[in-house]
Structures are given as C-alpha cells and as structure tokens.
Design a protein around this motif. Sequence first.
Motif, PDB file in Angstrom:
ATOM      1  N   LYS A  71      50.446  34.403  28.580  1.00 46.97           N
ATOM      2  CA  LYS A  71      49.842  33.494  27.614  1.00 46.97           C
ATOM      3  C   LYS A  71      48.685  32.706  28.222  1.00 46.97           C
ATOM      4  N   ASN A  72      48.841  32.239  29.457  1.00 48.71           N
ATOM      5  CA  ASN A  72      47.857  31.342  30.059  1.00 48.71           C
ATOM      6  C   ASN A  72      46.821  32.018  30.950  1.00 48.71           C
ATOM      7  N   PHE A  73      47.144  33.194  31.503  1.00 45.03           N
ATOM      8  CA  PHE A  73      46.234  33.817  32.460  1.00 45.03           C
ATOM      9  C   PHE A  73      45.880  35.255  32.114  1.00 45.03           C
ATOM     10  N   GLY A  74      46.661  35.881  31.266  1.00 42.81           N
ATOM     11  CA  GLY A  74      46.396  37.279  30.946  1.00 42.81           C
ATOM     12  C   GLY A  74      46.829  38.182  32.078  1.00 42.81           C
ATOM     13  N   SER A  75      45.893  38.612  32.884  1.00 36.77           N
ATOM     14  CA  SER A  75      46.197  39.594  33.927  1.00 36.77           C
ATOM     15  C   SER A  75      46.909  38.967  35.111  1.00 36.77           C
ATOM     16  N   LYS A  76      47.576  39.811  35.865  1.00 42.10           N
ATOM     17  CA  LYS A  76      48.228  39.376  37.089  1.00 42.10           C
ATOM     18  C   LYS A  76      47.186  38.874  38.086  1.00 42.10           C
ATOM     19  N   ARG A  77      46.045  39.549  38.132  1.00 41.35           N
ATOM     20  CA  ARG A  77      44.963  39.150  39.039  1.00 41.35           C
ATOM     21  C   ARG A  77      44.502  37.733  38.735  1.00 41.35           C
ATOM     22  N   ASN A  78      44.311  37.409  37.466  1.00 45.25           N
ATOM     23  CA  ASN A  78      43.851  36.067  37.100  1.00 45.25           C
ATOM     24  C   ASN A  78      44.865  34.999  37.504  1.00 45.25           C
ATOM     25  N   TYR A  79      46.156  35.303  37.306  1.00 45.97           N
ATOM     26  CA  TYR A  79      47.172  34.329  37.700  1.00 45.97           C
ATOM     27  C   TYR A  79      47.155  34.112  39.204  1.00 45.97           C
ATOM     28  N   ILE A 137      37.220  30.062  48.900  1.00 53.02           N
ATOM     29  CA  ILE A 137      37.835  31.366  49.137  1.00 53.02           C
ATOM     30  C   ILE A 137      38.975  31.537  48.147  1.00 53.02           C
ATOM     31  N   PHE A 138      39.000  32.691  47.479  1.00 51.51           N
ATOM     32  CA  PHE A 138      40.086  33.068  46.573  1.00 51.51           C
ATOM     33  C   PHE A 138      40.659  34.381  47.094  1.00 51.51           C
ATOM     34  N   PHE A 139      41.945  34.618  46.856  1.00 48.88           N
ATOM     35  CA  PHE A 139      42.481  35.935  47.189  1.00 48.88           C
ATOM     36  C   PHE A 139      43.500  36.366  46.143  1.00 48.88           C
ATOM     37  N   TYR A 140      43.637  37.687  46.013  1.00 46.54           N
ATOM     38  CA  TYR A 140      44.620  38.268  45.113  1.00 46.54           C
ATOM     39  C   TYR A 140      44.908  39.701  45.551  1.00 46.54           C
ATOM     40  N   GLN A 141      46.035  40.224  45.086  1.00 51.35           N
ATOM     41  CA  GLN A 141      46.427  41.596  45.379  1.00 51.35           C
ATOM     42  C   GLN A 141      45.843  42.543  44.336  1.00 51.35           C
ATOM     43  N   GLU A 142      45.688  43.788  44.726  1.00 47.40           N
ATOM     44  CA  GLU A 142      45.282  44.824  43.773  1.00 47.40           C
ATOM     45  C   GLU A 142      46.539  45.262  43.024  1.00 47.40           C
ATOM     46  N   TRP A 143      46.635  44.831  41.790  1.00 54.49           N
ATOM     47  CA  TRP A 143      47.835  45.103  41.008  1.00 54.49           C
ATOM     48  C   TRP A 143      47.825  46.486  40.397  1.00 54.49           C
ATOM     49  N   ASP A 144      46.660  47.024  40.203  1.00 53.52           N
ATOM     50  CA  ASP A 144      46.505  48.300  39.529  1.00 53.52           C
ATOM     51  C   ASP A 144      45.199  48.878  40.063  1.00 53.52           C
ATOM     52  N   THR A 145      45.146  50.153  40.276  1.00 57.68           N
ATOM     53  CA  THR A 145      43.929  50.745  40.843  1.00 57.68           C
ATOM     54  C   THR A 145      42.728  50.593  39.914  1.00 57.68           C
ATOM     55  N   ASN A 146      42.959  50.311  38.649  1.00 61.64           N
ATOM     56  CA  ASN A 146      41.856  50.068  37.711  1.00 61.64           C
ATOM     57  C   ASN A 146      41.478  48.591  37.648  1.00 61.64           C
ATOM     58  N   ASP A 147      42.168  47.770  38.416  1.00 63.14           N
ATOM     59  CA  ASP A 147      41.928  46.328  38.423  1.00 63.14           C
ATOM     60  C   ASP A 147      40.697  46.043  39.297  1.00 63.14           C
ATOM     61  N   THR A 148      39.553  46.002  38.669  1.00 61.67           N
ATOM     62  CA  THR A 148      38.308  45.825  39.415  1.00 61.67           C
ATOM     63  C   THR A 148      38.218  44.422  39.982  1.00 61.67           C
ATOM     64  N   PRO A 149      37.513  44.277  41.099  1.00 60.33           N
ATOM     65  CA  PRO A 149      37.400  42.956  41.714  1.00 60.33           C
ATOM     66  C   PRO A 149      36.480  42.045  40.904  1.00 60.33           C
ATOM     67  N   PHE A 150      37.082  41.233  40.066  1.00 65.38           N
ATOM     68  CA  PHE A 150      36.349  40.308  39.211  1.00 65.38           C
ATOM     69  C   PHE A 150      35.319  41.073  38.399  1.00 65.38           C
ATOM     70  N   ASN A 151      34.107  40.624  38.388  1.00 65.21           N
ATOM     71  CA  ASN A 151      33.052  41.295  37.640  1.00 65.21           C
ATOM     72  C   ASN A 151      32.438  42.356  38.549  1.00 65.21           C
ATOM     73  N   GLU A 152      32.435  43.610  38.105  1.00 74.14           N
ATOM     74  CA  GLU A 152      31.894  44.679  38.942  1.00 74.14           C
ATOM     75  C   GLU A 152      30.442  44.432  39.318  1.00 74.14           C
ATOM     76  N   ASN A 153      29.689  43.816  38.440  1.00 68.80           N
ATOM     77  CA  ASN A 153      28.292  43.529  38.747  1.00 68.80           C
ATOM     78  C   ASN A 153      28.205  42.107  39.300  1.00 68.80           C
ATOM     79  N   LEU A 154      28.309  41.996  40.609  1.00 71.30           N
ATOM     80  CA  LEU A 154      28.319  40.677  41.251  1.00 71.30           C
ATOM     81  C   LEU A 154      27.015  39.917  41.055  1.00 71.30           C
ATOM     82  N   ASP A 155      25.938  40.629  40.739  1.00 70.97           N
ATOM     83  CA  ASP A 155      24.658  39.955  40.539  1.00 70.97           C
ATOM     84  C   ASP A 155      24.624  39.140  39.241  1.00 70.97           C
TER      85      ASP A 155
END
Length: 177
Positions: A71-79, A137-155
């Motif tokens: 409800k509050n974060f959506g994905s595991k990565r966001n939490y 600094i933030f860190f998180y685990q790769e929960w799913d191989t399709n779980d891209t690191p934040f926004n793919e376009n870092l620019d």
Amino acid sequence: MLANKMWKQTIMDSKMLDENKQFTFTIKQLTNLFNIQIEKFYDFLTISYEGDRDTEEDVLSYEQFEEFRKKNFGSKRNYETSCNEVRIIDYINQQLTVEDQYLLGKSFIQYLNSRLTLMTDKRIYYLLSLEEDILTIFFYQEWDTNDTPFNENLDEYNNPVVIYTSDELPNNIINNV
C-alpha cells in the motif's frame, strides 16, 4: 558502475579525486559510521535504529507487513531503499568536501558490501546521489532480475548519481580510510 553525465562531470572527470588522500577522524566518528546495524526483516535488509521496535507486540505479522508495504511503497525495492539511507555528514561531525564524502562513502559501501553479501545471495545495488554538496547513499537488493536500478536513464535525474552493484565492489577491502 552506472553514472549519469552530471556525476561524471562532477566526480569522475574531475581532477579533484586523490585516491591517496588522508583523512583525520575520531574513532567515535568512524565507529558510528562503520558500525551501522543491519538486520533482516522478512528477507528485507534494513538499517536498524535503536528503539525502532519497543516490544514483541509492535512486530507485524508477515501478512500485515506485506499489506502495509504494498500500500505504501509498492515494490520491494522501493520499501527497502526507503529504509536504507545513509548520509556521511550525519556520522562525521566536521566539514567535508564533496571529494571527502565520496572517498569515505566509497570506502563505506565497500565495507558494507562485505557485510551485506554474507546476509543475502541477491545482488545489492548502492546508489550514491549528490544534492547540494551532500552525498546520500541508498542500498537495496535485486528482488527480481527485471527490477531495474531506479530509473534506467540516469541522465533524467536532476543531480549527480552513480550506482554500484555488489559484484563490482571488492569484498573485505577498505581503501581510502
């Protein structure tokens, strides 16, 4: 390592980085930073702060936790990312340049990586973001191989950003401290 153009211009292309720079810190400052407590909570790696949980009754069941997280974060990565934010300046009580914060931050994530890779078999992402001369600094685990690191376009970020992964960092080696 993935970095946006702003990061490359600010940090990597800059001549300001001196890998052999020596720092002067108190033992207490370094102990505060390098002894951050990490715990596993329903397979999530989270920074543990004293007093987070007062009693056993405060602990949510897995079902309650999952309902809250979705409800509050959506994905595991966001939490997980929201639980794992470290600003070097919060632990080192002295004036630090961007260079100092980056060099100390890089040593910190190398040390942290040696600890976290023992706690999970998942790849870990470390995002370093620079805003108003403060490194976060933030860190998180790769929960799913399709779980891209934040926004793919870092620019698309409005500030300098770099992402390291656990398999890019040496384990059990601390440099620049």
